[in-house]
Design a protein around this motif. Structure first.
Motif, short mmCIF file in Angstrom:
data_model
loop_
_atom_site.label_atom_id
_atom_site.label_comp_id
_atom_site.label_asym_id
_atom_site.label_seq_id
_atom_site.Cartn_x
_atom_site.Cartn_y
_atom_site.Cartn_z
N ALA A 1 3.51 7.30 2.55
CA ALA A 1 3.67 6.25 3.53
C ALA A 1 3.49 4.90 2.85
N ALA A 2 4.49 4.05 2.97
CA ALA A 2 4.47 2.75 2.33
C ALA A 2 4.27 1.65 3.36
N SER A 3 3.60 0.61 2.97
CA SER A 3 3.45 -0.56 3.84
C SER A 3 3.43 -1.82 2.98
N GLY A 4 3.78 -2.94 3.60
CA GLY A 4 3.79 -4.20 2.88
C GLY A 4 5.12 -4.52 2.21
N GLN B 1 0.84 -1.19 0.00
CA GLN B 1 0.00 0.00 0.00
C GLN B 1 0.88 1.24 0.00
N LYS C 1 10.26 5.19 9.26
CA LYS C 1 8.83 5.46 9.04
C LYS C 1 8.32 4.81 7.76
N ASN C 2 9.22 4.19 7.00
CA ASN C 2 8.85 3.61 5.70
C ASN C 2 8.11 4.64 4.85
N THR C 3 8.68 5.81 4.81
CA THR C 3 8.06 6.94 4.11
C THR C 3 9.06 7.54 3.14
N THR D 1 9.63 -3.00 2.17
CA THR D 1 10.61 -2.00 2.58
C THR D 1 11.31 -1.45 1.34
#
Length: 119
Positions: free
Chosen positions: A23-26, A3, A76-78, A28
């Protein structure tokens, strides 16, 4: 599930600055190339900046080189896009994307955020 959620767009006067966040998720940033694209009204979508963690390298389109800076916060994976010296030609919907090539396309896309630069 991958996402991507972009934010930070808005209305700014020519010469001004904005910082976009994604913002990233799922995944790295070690897994995929991460980058920013934009699409102006009546124009094709174009890649403007990408970051490749495995090579610690960045790429910029000529149209934004020297004005835009991509950066990441791994904690923050951002991913961010600092945009300076904005012009009306920068008006577009901006998208963050992952897994692919800045000059070709990506596998994963977030929803866009509108940037409008007034003259």
């Amino acid at each position: 599930e991958v996402q991507l959620q972009a934010s930070g767009g808005g209305l700014v006067q020519a010469g001004g600055s904005l910082r976009l966040s994604c913002a990233a998720s799922g995944f790295t940033f070690d897994d995929y190339v991460i980058g920013w694209f934009r699409q102006a009204p009546g124009k094709e979508r174009e890649g403007i900046s990408c970051f490749t963690s495995s090579e610690n390298s960045t790429w910029y389109a000529n149209s934004v080189k020297g004005r835009f800076t991509i950066s990441t916060d791994n904690a923050k994976n951002t991913v961010y896009l600092q945009m300076n010296s904005l012009t009306p030609e920068d008006t577009a919907v901006y998208y963050c994307a992952a897994d692919g090539f800045c000059t070709y396309g990506m596998a994963y896309w977030g929803k866009g955020t509108q940037v409008t630069v007034s003259s």
